[in-house]
Motif scaffolding. Structure first.
Motif, short mmCIF file in Angstrom:
data_model
loop_
_atom_site.label_atom_id
_atom_site.label_comp_id
_atom_site.label_asym_id
_atom_site.label_seq_id
_atom_site.Cartn_x
_atom_site.Cartn_y
_atom_site.Cartn_z
N ASP A 1 51.26 37.94 29.43
CA ASP A 1 50.37 37.09 30.24
C ASP A 1 49.94 37.83 31.51
N ASP B 1 49.81 35.21 37.80
CA ASP B 1 51.04 34.88 37.07
C ASP B 1 52.28 34.84 37.97
N HIS C 1 50.43 29.59 36.75
CA HIS C 1 50.76 28.34 36.04
C HIS C 1 52.24 27.97 36.22
N HIS C 2 52.90 28.60 37.17
CA HIS C 2 54.30 28.24 37.44
C HIS C 2 54.36 27.20 38.56
N THR D 1 48.72 31.90 32.50
CA THR D 1 47.68 32.25 33.47
C THR D 1 46.40 32.61 32.71
N ASP E 1 52.85 33.99 26.00
CA ASP E 1 53.48 33.00 26.88
C ASP E 1 53.86 31.71 26.14
#
Ligand SMILES: [Mn+2]
Length: 329
Positions: free
Chosen positions: A33, A88, A113-114, A133, A163
């Motif tokens: 990713d 990321d 996206h965390h 991401t 991912d």
């Protein structure tokens, strides 16, 4: 698709459109990713006539050297740029000390996206609903370069494929499949990517796998399993830490095992532990009990002592946690 409904999208698009020199950075030890997103975004921006530098502290691992543009990844930062894109991850330190100390960018944009509380960039396009991401980069690509071609599609597909654990994890959402479907429509050949990422292993990796699997230990409760890797194993097989990626999935795949871990020797009686959960046990809490940290399903810590003792200690704690889960059921 709703992922990009936040106000940050407009600021992000504006920043990307107005900048003429852009640095793209992602976290250290880059995965599919981190690299697919970096290169996908780099190729989109190059197509728009931008001057783009792709930075990573670490080299591209062998399984991602096929990515279109992989040769662009380097570990040198220019003296200055208009925009720094951090992908990321959301903390500059995750991209390494050099990037964290660098002050050459006029503006910074984080795309991630965390779930995190620490948003360090000027603009933060962070969406925990995105599977990768790469999915967020795809949404930007559709706006910035609607007719984007195969080189970009391959990078974004690889980001999403890896991912989501090949569309097996809980983040394999309807929109992950929808985006992947569009990328396949644009010419991505899933079997080609699968072969590049998962079925082009150097023979040394299989030899190392054989040695690591021989170390398998299973807790008396059968709920935890461990393997380890030593410097001697790397030496015997001509490998290094880069070749251990994914080996922890073997002990996790055993029926009944809730927590798997792998110990990596970093010195005499000194080990780095990686933990993986099947989902029920929060391994971030487990790692925290030993001074480490991480996420619910993936965490790590460093411990000193005799390996067999350390493993028994961890087994005992996993047993305690899984017993508690069973009494909660
Ligand atoms: Mn990711």
């Amino acid at each position: 698709m709703g992922l990009l409904e936040s106000g940050a999208v407009n600021s992000a698009l504006k920043a990307l459109k107005t900048a003429s020199t852009i640095v793209i950075a992602a976290h250290i030890d880059p995965d599919g990713d981190a690299l697919g997103s970096s290169l996908g975004l780099a190729l989109i921006l190059r197509g728009l006539g931008k001057e783009v530098t792709v930075y990573n502290r670490d080299a591209v691992p062998y399984s991602y050297k096929f990515l279109p543009g992989a040769e662009l990844v380097g570990n040198r930062l220019p003296p200055a740029c208009d925009l720094l894109c951090l992908l990321d991850c959301s903390e500059f330190a995750r991209a390494g000390d050099e990037l964290a100390a660098w002050s050459g960018s006029k503006c910074s944009l984080c795309i991630d996206h965390h779930l995190t509380a620490d948003l360090a960039a000027d603009i933060n396009l962070v969406c925990a609903d995105a599977c990768a991401t790469g999915e967020l980069i795809y949404e930007l690509a559709v706006i910035l370069a609607p007719d984007f071609g195969l080189d970009i599609a391959v990078n974004l597909y690889t980001a999403i494929l890896t991912d989501t654990g090949s569309f097996r994890y809980s983040n394999a959402t309807p929109s992950a499949f929808a985006v992947a479907g569009d990328l396949v429509r644009r010419g991505v050949k899933p079997w080609d990517i699968t072969q590049q990422v998962y079925e082009s292993q150097p023979v040394e990796r299989i030899k190392l796998t054989a040695l690591v699997l021989k170390t398998l230990r299973i807790a008396a409760s059968k709920r935890a399993a461990a393997v380890w890797v030593t410097e001697a194993m790397f030496k015997a097989t001509g490998t290094d830490g880069e070749y251990t990626d994914g080996l922890i999935n073997y002990p996790r795949s055993i029926a009944g095992v809730e927590v798997a871990f792998m110990a990596r020797e970093i010195g005499p009686d000194d080990y780095k532990f990686s933990f993986r959960s099947r989902g029920k046990v929060n391994v971030a809490a487990l790692a925290a009990a030993f001074g480490g940290g991480g996420h619910h399903n993936a965490a790590g810590c460093r411990l000193q002592g005799k390996l067999e003792d350390l493993i028994e200690k961890i087994f005992a704690l996993v047993d305690k946690q899984t017993e508690k889960l069973e009494s909660d059921d």
